[in-house]
Design a protein around this motif. Structure first.
Motif, PDB file in Angstrom:
ATOM      1  N   VAL A  27      -5.341 -36.381   5.287  1.00  0.00           N
ATOM      2  CA  VAL A  27      -6.337 -36.302   4.221  1.00  0.00           C
ATOM      3  C   VAL A  27      -6.049 -35.090   3.332  1.00  0.00           C
ATOM      4  CG1 VAL A  27      -8.120 -37.469   5.563  1.00  0.00           C
ATOM      5  CG2 VAL A  27      -7.894 -34.978   5.726  1.00  0.00           C
ATOM      6  N   HIS A  28      -6.733 -35.033   2.209  1.00  0.00           N
ATOM      7  CA  HIS A  28      -6.484 -33.999   1.203  1.00  0.00           C
ATOM      8  C   HIS A  28      -6.695 -32.595   1.794  1.00  0.00           C
ATOM      9  CE1 HIS A  28      -6.860 -31.713  -2.538  1.00  0.00           C
ATOM     10  NE2 HIS A  28      -6.304 -32.772  -3.149  1.00  0.00           N
ATOM     11  N   PRO A  29      -5.839 -31.623   1.443  1.00  0.00           N
ATOM     12  CA  PRO A  29      -5.956 -30.273   2.011  1.00  0.00           C
ATOM     13  C   PRO A  29      -7.274 -29.585   1.666  1.00  0.00           C
ATOM     14  CG  PRO A  29      -4.359 -30.309   0.222  1.00  0.00           C
ATOM     15  CD  PRO A  29      -4.655 -31.732   0.566  1.00  0.00           C
ATOM     16  N   PHE A  30      -7.884 -29.946   0.521  1.00  0.00           N
ATOM     17  CA  PHE A  30      -9.149 -29.308   0.200  1.00  0.00           C
ATOM     18  C   PHE A  30     -10.244 -29.757   1.158  1.00  0.00           C
ATOM     19  CE2 PHE A  30     -13.145 -28.888  -2.244  1.00  0.00           C
ATOM     20  CZ  PHE A  30     -13.128 -27.512  -2.379  1.00  0.00           C
ATOM     21  N   LEU A  31     -10.190 -31.008   1.585  1.00  0.00           N
ATOM     22  CA  LEU A  31     -11.143 -31.485   2.571  1.00  0.00           C
ATOM     23  C   LEU A  31     -10.923 -30.754   3.902  1.00  0.00           C
ATOM     24  CD1 LEU A  31     -12.512 -35.011   3.065  1.00  0.00           C
ATOM     25  CD2 LEU A  31     -11.668 -33.782   5.072  1.00  0.00           C
ATOM     26  N   LEU A  32      -9.661 -30.562   4.292  1.00  0.00           N
ATOM     27  CA  LEU A  32      -9.352 -29.830   5.522  1.00  0.00           C
ATOM     28  C   LEU A  32      -9.804 -28.375   5.425  1.00  0.00           C
ATOM     29  CD1 LEU A  32      -5.783 -31.274   6.117  1.00  0.00           C
ATOM     30  CD2 LEU A  32      -7.834 -31.779   7.473  1.00  0.00           C
ATOM     31  N   PHE A  33      -9.612 -27.786   4.263  1.00  0.00           N
ATOM     32  CA  PHE A  33     -10.044 -26.407   4.029  1.00  0.00           C
ATOM     33  C   PHE A  33     -11.573 -26.296   4.165  1.00  0.00           C
ATOM     34  CE2 PHE A  33     -11.661 -23.427   0.758  1.00  0.00           C
ATOM     35  CZ  PHE A  33     -11.209 -22.237   1.296  1.00  0.00           C
ATOM     36  N   THR A  34     -12.286 -27.229   3.544  1.00  0.00           N
ATOM     37  CA  THR A  34     -13.748 -27.232   3.636  1.00  0.00           C
ATOM     38  C   THR A  34     -14.204 -27.448   5.072  1.00  0.00           C
ATOM     39  OG1 THR A  34     -13.833 -28.130   1.382  1.00  0.00           O
ATOM     40  CG2 THR A  34     -15.852 -28.261   2.704  1.00  0.00           C
ATOM     41  N   LEU A  35     -13.537 -28.343   5.779  1.00  0.00           N
ATOM     42  CA  LEU A  35     -13.843 -28.577   7.189  1.00  0.00           C
ATOM     43  C   LEU A  35     -13.699 -27.282   7.988  1.00  0.00           C
ATOM     44  CD1 LEU A  35     -14.505 -30.716   9.368  1.00  0.00           C
ATOM     45  CD2 LEU A  35     -12.031 -31.122   9.574  1.00  0.00           C
ATOM     46  N   GLY A  36     -12.631 -26.540   7.721  1.00  0.00           N
ATOM     47  CA  GLY A  36     -12.429 -25.254   8.392  1.00  0.00           C
ATOM     48  C   GLY A  36     -13.561 -24.278   8.117  1.00  0.00           C
ATOM     49  N   ASN A  37     -14.021 -24.261   6.855  1.00  0.00           N
ATOM     50  CA  ASN A  37     -15.113 -23.349   6.509  1.00  0.00           C
ATOM     51  C   ASN A  37     -16.386 -23.685   7.265  1.00  0.00           C
ATOM     52  OD1 ASN A  37     -13.418 -22.079   4.733  1.00  0.00           O
ATOM     53  ND2 ASN A  37     -14.147 -23.188   2.938  1.00  0.00           N
ATOM     54  N   TYR A  38     -16.678 -24.987   7.399  1.00  0.00           N
ATOM     55  CA  TYR A  38     -17.888 -25.379   8.119  1.00  0.00           C
ATOM     56  C   TYR A  38     -17.762 -25.072   9.614  1.00  0.00           C
ATOM     57  CZ  TYR A  38     -19.262 -27.800   3.829  1.00  0.00           C
ATOM     58  OH  TYR A  38     -19.609 -28.106   2.540  1.00  0.00           O
ATOM     59  N   TYR A  39     -16.548 -25.196  10.148  1.00  0.00           N
ATOM     60  CA  TYR A  39     -16.337 -24.799  11.544  1.00  0.00           C
ATOM     61  C   TYR A  39     -16.573 -23.291  11.711  1.00  0.00           C
ATOM     62  CZ  TYR A  39     -14.540 -29.185  13.498  1.00  0.00           C
ATOM     63  OH  TYR A  39     -14.423 -30.458  13.984  1.00  0.00           O
ATOM     64  N   MET A  40     -16.130 -22.516  10.747  1.00  0.00           N
ATOM     65  CA  MET A  40     -16.360 -21.072  10.821  1.00  0.00           C
ATOM     66  C   MET A  40     -17.848 -20.757  10.811  1.00  0.00           C
ATOM     67  SD  MET A  40     -13.615 -19.227  11.173  1.00  0.00           S
ATOM     68  CE  MET A  40     -13.951 -17.599  10.542  1.00  0.00           C
ATOM     69  N   GLU A  41     -18.619 -21.513  10.002  1.00  0.00           N
ATOM     70  CA  GLU A  41     -20.054 -21.270   9.926  1.00  0.00           C
ATOM     71  C   GLU A  41     -20.757 -21.548  11.256  1.00  0.00           C
ATOM     72  OE1 GLU A  41     -22.037 -23.118   6.706  1.00  0.00           O
ATOM     73  OE2 GLU A  41     -20.725 -22.271   5.172  1.00  0.00           O
ATOM     74  N   THR A  42     -20.161 -22.431  12.051  1.00  0.00           N
ATOM     75  CA  THR A  42     -20.772 -22.762  13.344  1.00  0.00           C
ATOM     76  C   THR A  42     -20.062 -22.052  14.500  1.00  0.00           C
ATOM     77  OG1 THR A  42     -19.387 -24.752  13.457  1.00  0.00           O
ATOM     78  CG2 THR A  42     -21.612 -25.005  12.567  1.00  0.00           C
ATOM     79  N   ASP A  43     -19.243 -21.050  14.167  1.00  0.00           N
ATOM     80  CA  ASP A  43     -18.553 -20.225  15.165  1.00  0.00           C
ATOM     81  C   ASP A  43     -17.576 -21.025  16.027  1.00  0.00           C
ATOM     82  OD1 ASP A  43     -19.751 -17.801  14.415  1.00  0.00           O
ATOM     83  OD2 ASP A  43     -21.530 -18.262  15.601  1.00  0.00           O
ATOM     84  N   ARG A  44     -17.088 -22.106  15.505  1.00  0.00           N
ATOM     85  CA  ARG A  44     -16.038 -22.861  16.213  1.00  0.00           C
ATOM     86  C   ARG A  44     -14.704 -22.443  15.592  1.00  0.00           C
ATOM     87  NH1 ARG A  44     -18.393 -28.938  16.322  1.00  0.00           N
ATOM     88  NH2 ARG A  44     -16.368 -29.330  17.352  1.00  0.00           N
ATOM     89  N   VAL A  45     -14.303 -21.244  15.979  1.00  0.00           N
ATOM     90  CA  VAL A  45     -13.217 -20.567  15.264  1.00  0.00           C
ATOM     91  C   VAL A  45     -11.876 -21.252  15.489  1.00  0.00           C
ATOM     92  CG1 VAL A  45     -12.083 -18.343  14.901  1.00  0.00           C
ATOM     93  CG2 VAL A  45     -14.506 -18.427  15.495  1.00  0.00           C
ATOM     94  N   SER A  46     -11.627 -21.725  16.691  1.00  0.00           N
ATOM     95  CA  SER A  46     -10.352 -22.372  16.982  1.00  0.00           C
ATOM     96  C   SER A  46     -10.167 -23.630  16.129  1.00  0.00           C
ATOM     97  CB  SER A  46     -10.271 -22.721  18.470  1.00  0.00           C
ATOM     98  OG  SER A  46      -9.064 -23.373  18.769  1.00  0.00           O
ATOM     99  N   GLU A  47     -11.237 -24.447  16.026  1.00  0.00           N
ATOM    100  CA  GLU A  47     -11.149 -25.651  15.196  1.00  0.00           C
ATOM    101  C   GLU A  47     -10.971 -25.278  13.728  1.00  0.00           C
ATOM    102  OE1 GLU A  47     -13.409 -25.116  17.589  1.00  0.00           O
ATOM    103  OE2 GLU A  47     -14.146 -26.998  18.463  1.00  0.00           O
ATOM    104  N   ALA A  48     -11.622 -24.180  13.318  1.00  0.00           N
ATOM    105  CA  ALA A  48     -11.466 -23.724  11.936  1.00  0.00           C
ATOM    106  C   ALA A  48     -10.015 -23.366  11.653  1.00  0.00           C
ATOM    107  CB  ALA A  48     -12.369 -22.518  11.683  1.00  0.00           C
ATOM    108  N   ALA A  49      -9.409 -22.617  12.568  1.00  0.00           N
ATOM    109  CA  ALA A  49      -8.010 -22.213  12.367  1.00  0.00           C
ATOM    110  C   ALA A  49      -7.102 -23.434  12.275  1.00  0.00           C
ATOM    111  CB  ALA A  49      -7.570 -21.301  13.515  1.00  0.00           C
ATOM    112  N   SER A  50      -7.320 -24.422  13.122  1.00  0.00           N
ATOM    113  CA  SER A  50      -6.498 -25.644  13.081  1.00  0.00           C
ATOM    114  C   SER A  50      -6.649 -26.347  11.747  1.00  0.00           C
ATOM    115  CB  SER A  50      -6.895 -26.580  14.215  1.00  0.00           C
ATOM    116  OG  SER A  50      -6.616 -25.998  15.462  1.00  0.00           O
ATOM    117  N   SER A  51      -7.875 -26.387  11.228  1.00  0.00           N
ATOM    118  CA  SER A  51      -8.100 -27.056   9.939  1.00  0.00           C
ATOM    119  C   SER A  51      -7.396 -26.307   8.807  1.00  0.00           C
ATOM    120  CB  SER A  51      -9.600 -27.149   9.656  1.00  0.00           C
ATOM    121  OG  SER A  51     -10.246 -27.977  10.603  1.00  0.00           O
ATOM    122  N   TYR A  52      -7.483 -24.961   8.813  1.00  0.00           N
ATOM    123  CA  TYR A  52      -6.791 -24.186   7.777  1.00  0.00           C
ATOM    124  C   TYR A  52      -5.287 -24.389   7.856  1.00  0.00           C
ATOM    125  CZ  TYR A  52     -11.239 -21.700   7.210  1.00  0.00           C
ATOM    126  OH  TYR A  52     -12.561 -21.375   6.994  1.00  0.00           O
TER     127      TYR A  52
END
Length: 440
Positions: A82-107
């Motif tokens: 999927v588009h990298p901007f969607l992945l980037f946004t997904l990472g940001n929302y993971y960061m907001e919920t303190d799911r840092v590992s998933e955020a890093a994978s998305s980035y």
């Protein structure tokens, strides 16, 4: 003074890229330039992103994540993610919920398609730092810095902080070289603290000194005082005596009510064996702040060794009220002897023996004190009782002296001969044997 993390970089943590224009355009290319990160978004991607954003505004971030993860699973493949901007946004929302590992994978997934997208590098750096992957965080900050159009020195400082946390000190110092070279006007005074810590970790205190001097001169408040103290400590440990003395004299002159500078001056003079000057500084220190037990002992010792036993005995006796130690008894006795208050000294050592019945040294001190007071019979009896268990042989020597003064010449000669068999007493015992009157 040690940097406490890099919370400031939360300010550059990018949650979203702002309002998006809903346009249906071609699928995303393999690599997307940073300035076109929101281009090529499919209509379905934009709808998913818009739904997720609305849910986040309603504080339903978990549902927003579900929307984007579902879209990612249904529309993305290994060959065509999927588009990298969607992945980037997904990472940001993971960061907001303190799911840092998933955020890093998305980035990281976003950066595979858009490697020049600086915000993703910076948010990846934040995620890696939170996971204590410090070296990766430092590298990500540098990648973000390199890809920003307007270079911010702050990012290099964050990278240096991350490398320092990874104990990668050469990399930390290399980044400060870049900062001085390219962003000197941006550097905040406190940034240098990190550089000093890195230099000290590399055992390069001489290179750190100019920066310590800068910090001691340019900071304010408690942190300024801490760097002044650190600078003075390094002047002294590096044997830079002229600088150390000039600096501590300046500090006592400019901040006369700050106790630590008087203690520093006392320590400097003590190291140079200037006991009278150390005593003056330590006395002023004692007027400015309550003394710890170790400081009381130091002040008492200084009084004792500079010929002011009356002050020393007061401090030692004060310590003895809360501590029961043979060493304190010894010092009290020494101070009282200097004042020729021998009866008080004898009382003090008797109390010490009652408190420390097994202490041979205190018993020997009592015997010597009795000898000094010319109470030879009492001294003789005490040394006689100690001689068999005294491994130094001094009890035999003192027993011989007592007997000599009591005209008990034959026992005195026998005691001196015993003393001469001990290495430490041999010289004095042989000298005494030569002077003893011959037996009738």
């Amino acid at each position: 003074m040690h940097p406490k993390g890099i919370d400031l970089f939360k300010r550059i943590f990018t949650r979203a890229m702002g309002p998006m224009v809903l346009l249906a355009i071609l699928a995303a290319p393999v690599s997307i330039p940073a300035r076109e990160i929101q281009d090529n978004l499919s209509f379905s991607s934009m709808i998913a992103l818009d739904r997720a954003r609305k849910l986040v505004r309603e504080e339903k971030t978990a549902q927003a994540l579900e929307v984007l993860e579902t879209y990612k699973a249904e529309h993305g493949t290994v060959e065509k993610p999927v588009h990298p901007f969607l992945l980037f946004t997904l990472g940001n929302y993971y960061m907001e919920t303190d799911r840092v590992s998933e955020a890093a994978s998305s980035y990281e997934s976003a950066l595979e398609q858009a490697p020049d997208f600086a915000p993703a590098w910076l948010n990846l750096a934040r995620a890696c730092y939170d996971m204590k992957r410090f070296k990766k965080a430092g590298e990500s900050f540098i990648n973000g810095y390199d890809r920003e159009e307007e270079k911010r020195g702050m990012l290099l400082y964050y990278a240096a902080n991350a490398f320092f946390s990874a104990q990668a000190y050469p990399e930390t110092l290399a980044l400060f070289d870049r900062l001085f070279r390219n962003h000197r006007e941006e550097m905040k005074p406190r940034w240098r603290e990190l550089m000093v810590h890195a230099l000290l970790a590399q055992d390069k205190p001489l290179k750190a000194l100019p920066h310590m001097e800068f910090l001691a001169a340019n900071l304010e408040g408690k942190v300024k005082t801490q760097w002044q103290e650190t600078l003075l400590y390094h002047y002294m440990t590096l044997k830079m005596d002229a600088k150390a003395l000039a600096f501590v004299q300046y500090l006592t002159r400019e901040y006369p009510l700050e106790p630590r500078w008087w203690k520093g001056l006392a320590r400097f003079n003590l190291d140079k064996n200037r006991l009278e000057k150390a005593l003056v500084a330590m006395t002023i220190y004692s007027y400015l702040t309550p003394l710890t037990d170790s400081e009381k002992r130091l002040l008492a010792d200084l009084h004792l060794h500079t010929g002011i036993p009356v002050k020393a005995v007061d401090l030692f006796q004060e310590l003895a009220r809360t501590q029961s130690r043979p060493a304190l008894v010894k010092k009290i006795v020494t101070a009282l002897k200097q004042m020729n208050r021998l009866d008080e000294a004898l009382k003090a050592v008797d109390q010490g023996i009652r408190d420390h019945a097994a202490c041979m040294e205190l018993k020997m001190i009592k015997g010597s004190l009795l000898f000094t007071m010319e109470r030879y019979r009492e001294a003789r009896d005490l040394f006689d009782s100690l001689a068999a268990e005294d491994s130094s042989g001094r009890a035999w020597l003192m027993l011989g002296y007592c007997q000599w003064n009591l005209k008990e010449l034959k026992p005195a000669r026998g005691a001196m001969e015993k003393a001469a068999s001990f290495k430490k007493q041999k010289k004095a015992a042989l000298r005494a044997l030569k002077k003893l009157p011959p037996l009738p």
